[in-house]
Design a protein around this motif. Sequence first.
Motif, PDB file in Angstrom:
ATOM      1  N   LEU A  96      -6.859  46.089   5.092  1.00  0.00           N
ATOM      2  CA  LEU A  96      -6.899  47.766   5.532  1.00  0.00           C
ATOM      3  C   LEU A  96      -7.669  47.529   6.900  1.00  0.00           C
ATOM      4  CD1 LEU A  96      -8.508  48.876   2.221  1.00  0.00           C
ATOM      5  CD2 LEU A  96      -6.292  49.333   3.123  1.00  0.00           C
ATOM      6  N   TYR A  97      -8.587  46.470   7.269  1.00  0.00           N
ATOM      7  CA  TYR A  97      -8.986  46.501   8.593  1.00  0.00           C
ATOM      8  C   TYR A  97      -7.874  46.367   9.542  1.00  0.00           C
ATOM      9  CZ  TYR A  97     -11.594  45.033  12.626  1.00  0.00           C
ATOM     10  OH  TYR A  97     -12.323  44.946  13.856  1.00  0.00           O
ATOM     11  N   LEU A  98      -6.955  45.408   9.468  1.00  0.00           N
ATOM     12  CA  LEU A  98      -5.937  45.108  10.424  1.00  0.00           C
ATOM     13  C   LEU A  98      -5.033  46.271  10.729  1.00  0.00           C
ATOM     14  CD1 LEU A  98      -5.128  41.255   9.440  1.00  0.00           C
ATOM     15  CD2 LEU A  98      -6.363  42.040  11.872  1.00  0.00           C
ATOM     16  N   ASN A  99      -4.869  47.155   9.743  1.00  0.00           N
ATOM     17  CA  ASN A  99      -3.937  48.235   9.743  1.00  0.00           C
ATOM     18  C   ASN A  99      -4.467  49.198  10.036  1.00  0.00           C
ATOM     19  OD1 ASN A  99      -0.931  47.717   8.639  1.00  0.00           O
ATOM     20  ND2 ASN A  99      -2.456  46.464   7.168  1.00  0.00           N
ATOM     21  N   GLU A 100      -5.962  49.682  10.183  1.00  0.00           N
ATOM     22  CA  GLU A 100      -6.729  50.730  10.541  1.00  0.00           C
ATOM     23  C   GLU A 100      -7.390  50.530  11.761  1.00  0.00           C
ATOM     24  OE1 GLU A 100      -5.692  53.109   9.077  1.00  0.00           O
ATOM     25  OE2 GLU A 100      -4.910  52.453   7.093  1.00  0.00           O
ATOM     26  N   VAL A 101      -7.697  49.333  12.215  1.00  0.00           N
ATOM     27  CA  VAL A 101      -8.524  49.285  13.451  1.00  0.00           C
ATOM     28  C   VAL A 101      -7.811  49.872  14.818  1.00  0.00           C
ATOM     29  CG1 VAL A 101      -7.609  46.828  13.877  1.00  0.00           C
ATOM     30  CG2 VAL A 101     -10.041  47.827  14.681  1.00  0.00           C
ATOM     31  N   GLU A 102      -8.604  50.228  15.650  1.00  0.00           N
ATOM     32  CA  GLU A 102      -8.173  51.102  16.825  1.00  0.00           C
ATOM     33  C   GLU A 102      -7.787  49.914  17.713  1.00  0.00           C
ATOM     34  OE1 GLU A 102      -9.335  54.930  19.636  1.00  0.00           O
ATOM     35  OE2 GLU A 102     -10.862  53.564  18.983  1.00  0.00           O
ATOM     36  N   TRP A 103      -6.599  49.921  18.550  1.00  0.00           N
ATOM     37  CA  TRP A 103      -6.015  48.770  19.415  1.00  0.00           C
ATOM     38  C   TRP A 103      -5.783  49.432  20.881  1.00  0.00           C
ATOM     39  CZ3 TRP A 103      -5.006  45.179  15.199  1.00  0.00           C
ATOM     40  CH2 TRP A 103      -5.541  43.993  15.239  1.00  0.00           C
ATOM     41  N   GLY A 104      -6.123  50.521  20.801  1.00  0.00           N
ATOM     42  CA  GLY A 104      -5.810  51.182  22.163  1.00  0.00           C
ATOM     43  C   GLY A 104      -5.676  52.633  22.045  1.00  0.00           C
ATOM     44  N   PRO A 105      -5.248  53.449  23.032  1.00  0.00           N
ATOM     45  CA  PRO A 105      -5.299  54.780  22.953  1.00  0.00           C
ATOM     46  C   PRO A 105      -3.899  55.279  22.107  1.00  0.00           C
ATOM     47  CG  PRO A 105      -5.106  54.214  25.403  1.00  0.00           C
ATOM     48  CD  PRO A 105      -5.279  53.125  24.565  1.00  0.00           C
ATOM     49  N   GLY A 106      -4.256  55.725  20.718  1.00  0.00           N
ATOM     50  CA  GLY A 106      -3.248  56.214  19.872  1.00  0.00           C
ATOM     51  C   GLY A 106      -2.649  54.873  18.996  1.00  0.00           C
ATOM     52  N   ARG A 119      -5.635  37.098  22.504  1.00  0.00           N
ATOM     53  CA  ARG A 119      -5.831  38.405  23.253  1.00  0.00           C
ATOM     54  C   ARG A 119      -6.091  39.779  22.680  1.00  0.00           C
ATOM     55  NH1 ARG A 119      -4.628  36.840  28.723  1.00  0.00           N
ATOM     56  NH2 ARG A 119      -4.040  34.802  29.105  1.00  0.00           N
ATOM     57  N   LEU A 120      -5.278  39.812  21.804  1.00  0.00           N
ATOM     58  CA  LEU A 120      -5.243  41.230  21.010  1.00  0.00           C
ATOM     59  C   LEU A 120      -6.838  41.465  20.459  1.00  0.00           C
ATOM     60  CD1 LEU A 120      -1.780  41.547  19.444  1.00  0.00           C
ATOM     61  CD2 LEU A 120      -2.706  42.829  21.281  1.00  0.00           C
ATOM     62  N   ALA A 121      -7.258  40.141  19.791  1.00  0.00           N
ATOM     63  CA  ALA A 121      -8.823  40.288  19.048  1.00  0.00           C
ATOM     64  C   ALA A 121      -9.591  40.550  20.182  1.00  0.00           C
ATOM     65  CB  ALA A 121      -8.693  39.088  18.445  1.00  0.00           C
ATOM     66  N   ALA A 122      -9.423  39.968  21.320  1.00  0.00           N
ATOM     67  CA  ALA A 122     -10.333  40.039  22.123  1.00  0.00           C
ATOM     68  C   ALA A 122     -10.482  41.381  22.563  1.00  0.00           C
ATOM     69  CB  ALA A 122     -10.001  39.294  23.553  1.00  0.00           C
ATOM     70  N   PRO A 162     -11.564  48.807  22.667  1.00  0.00           N
ATOM     71  CA  PRO A 162     -10.041  48.828  22.793  1.00  0.00           C
ATOM     72  C   PRO A 162      -9.272  49.910  23.800  1.00  0.00           C
ATOM     73  CG  PRO A 162     -10.676  49.837  20.866  1.00  0.00           C
ATOM     74  CD  PRO A 162     -11.867  49.066  21.409  1.00  0.00           C
ATOM     75  N   LEU A 163     -10.534  50.909  24.255  1.00  0.00           N
ATOM     76  CA  LEU A 163      -9.959  51.788  25.025  1.00  0.00           C
ATOM     77  C   LEU A 163     -10.199  51.537  26.599  1.00  0.00           C
ATOM     78  CD1 LEU A 163     -11.131  55.270  23.360  1.00  0.00           C
ATOM     79  CD2 LEU A 163      -8.819  54.213  23.044  1.00  0.00           C
ATOM     80  N   LYS A 164     -10.920  50.528  26.735  1.00  0.00           N
ATOM     81  CA  LYS A 164     -11.157  50.137  28.285  1.00  0.00           C
ATOM     82  C   LYS A 164     -10.236  48.827  28.538  1.00  0.00           C
ATOM     83  CE  LYS A 164     -15.762  52.158  28.090  1.00  0.00           C
ATOM     84  NZ  LYS A 164     -16.996  52.084  28.135  1.00  0.00           N
ATOM     85  N   TRP A 165     -10.654  47.609  27.417  1.00  0.00           N
ATOM     86  CA  TRP A 165      -9.973  46.514  27.878  1.00  0.00           C
ATOM     87  C   TRP A 165      -8.378  46.260  27.327  1.00  0.00           C
ATOM     88  CZ3 TRP A 165     -14.284  43.424  25.099  1.00  0.00           C
ATOM     89  CH2 TRP A 165     -15.438  43.467  25.918  1.00  0.00           C
ATOM     90  N   LYS A 166      -7.903  45.369  28.272  1.00  0.00           N
ATOM     91  CA  LYS A 166      -6.472  45.336  28.051  1.00  0.00           C
ATOM     92  C   LYS A 166      -6.149  43.495  27.730  1.00  0.00           C
ATOM     93  CE  LYS A 166      -5.428  49.344  29.389  1.00  0.00           C
ATOM     94  NZ  LYS A 166      -4.850  50.376  28.378  1.00  0.00           N
ATOM     95  N   PRO A 167      -5.169  43.350  27.076  1.00  0.00           N
ATOM     96  CA  PRO A 167      -5.172  42.008  26.485  1.00  0.00           C
ATOM     97  C   PRO A 167      -4.918  40.990  27.738  1.00  0.00           C
ATOM     98  CG  PRO A 167      -4.024  43.306  24.929  1.00  0.00           C
ATOM     99  CD  PRO A 167      -4.368  44.198  26.186  1.00  0.00           C
ATOM    100  N   GLN A 168      -3.945  41.498  28.658  1.00  0.00           N
ATOM    101  CA  GLN A 168      -3.652  40.506  29.698  1.00  0.00           C
ATOM    102  C   GLN A 168      -4.634  40.407  30.953  1.00  0.00           C
ATOM    103  OE1 GLN A 168      -2.480  43.474  29.023  1.00  0.00           O
ATOM    104  NE2 GLN A 168      -2.226  44.943  31.158  1.00  0.00           N
ATOM    105  N   ALA A 210      -0.048  47.372  17.567  1.00  0.00           N
ATOM    106  CA  ALA A 210      -0.813  46.723  18.825  1.00  0.00           C
ATOM    107  C   ALA A 210       0.269  45.516  19.196  1.00  0.00           C
ATOM    108  CB  ALA A 210      -2.001  46.207  18.242  1.00  0.00           C
ATOM    109  N   CYS A 211       1.016  44.947  18.391  1.00  0.00           N
ATOM    110  CA  CYS A 211       1.882  43.642  18.785  1.00  0.00           C
ATOM    111  C   CYS A 211       3.121  44.338  19.462  1.00  0.00           C
ATOM    112  CB  CYS A 211       2.355  42.865  17.674  1.00  0.00           C
ATOM    113  SG  CYS A 211       1.044  42.117  16.903  1.00  0.00           S
ATOM    114  N   VAL A 212       3.708  45.320  19.013  1.00  0.00           N
ATOM    115  CA  VAL A 212       4.752  46.122  19.553  1.00  0.00           C
ATOM    116  C   VAL A 212       4.351  46.677  20.741  1.00  0.00           C
ATOM    117  CG1 VAL A 212       6.247  47.926  19.399  1.00  0.00           C
ATOM    118  CG2 VAL A 212       5.816  46.634  17.298  1.00  0.00           C
ATOM    119  N   TYR A 213       3.252  47.184  21.066  1.00  0.00           N
ATOM    120  CA  TYR A 213       2.884  48.076  22.221  1.00  0.00           C
ATOM    121  C   TYR A 213       2.631  46.996  23.357  1.00  0.00           C
ATOM    122  CZ  TYR A 213      -0.060  51.301  25.068  1.00  0.00           C
ATOM    123  OH  TYR A 213      -0.521  52.137  26.125  1.00  0.00           O
ATOM    124  N   TYR A 214       1.714  46.027  23.009  1.00  0.00           N
ATOM    125  CA  TYR A 214       1.271  45.124  24.005  1.00  0.00           C
ATOM    126  C   TYR A 214       2.161  44.145  24.347  1.00  0.00           C
ATOM    127  CZ  TYR A 214      -3.335  47.544  23.974  1.00  0.00           C
ATOM    128  OH  TYR A 214      -4.083  48.660  23.900  1.00  0.00           O
TER     129      TYR A 214
END
Length: 235
Positions: free
Chosen positions: A167-177, A203-206, A211-217, A184-188
């Motif tokens: 549930l956490y991995l599916n509901e957590v916010e990973w960026g704008p929308g 990098r995604l976990a980081a 998630p609204l400020k940081w970018k994986p790269q 997250a994997c598809v988007y980034y």
Amino acid sequence: MVRKSASKSRSPRRESWWRTTLRWVVATVVCLWLLAALMLVAAKWINPPTTAVHMERRVEAWVHHRPYRLRYEYEPLSRISPNLQHAVIAAEDARFYQHHGFDWHAMESAAQHDMDGGRLRGGSTLDQQLVKNLFFGTGRSIVRKVAEASLVPVAELVLGKRRILELYLNEVEWGPGVYGAQAACVYYDHTTARSVSRDEAARLAAILPAPLKWKPQRMNWYSAIILKRMRQMGW
């Protein structure tokens, strides 16, 4: 004398009004808590249709007249790479499989770190973060913390570790929308949650703390720490 008697007659009415109001407030709080607890029970088998964070972001976009595009696709845990599972646990809750909803050692370390003037770090477990995401959104208050803490044992007891992680991995916010591992994997990284690499997962976990400020790269420093933790944990 007339004024005194009138005052005495009004006083019991005020007391009665306060008692009635208090009863209604308590009854409302109890009903809301029971509803949340029942929703956690249902979440053992039914994927939540939305979360408090989803609704909060929609309202924010509407209020500020910003476009809002929801990126979300639920994936069972069996279709999420162990790379991403392990990276998120290493980054957010290293003792996930050892604690029972609260990691007192992590909270104590975070509090000591803050007192020493270090950078603010949270001691919340995945259980606590899941309850917060589902029911309370991103706001901070003592009332929210108390309510969250009262629901965490329910989640731990009813859902179990595997379902909490899913549930956490599916509901957590990973960026704008962007919500959940698949989106997250598809988007980034233009890949899937099943195929994400070890480095991409770190990098995604980081970016989860912001998630609204940081970018994986841009998370070389923190992703390296997460990869080191994963190796130390035998992953």
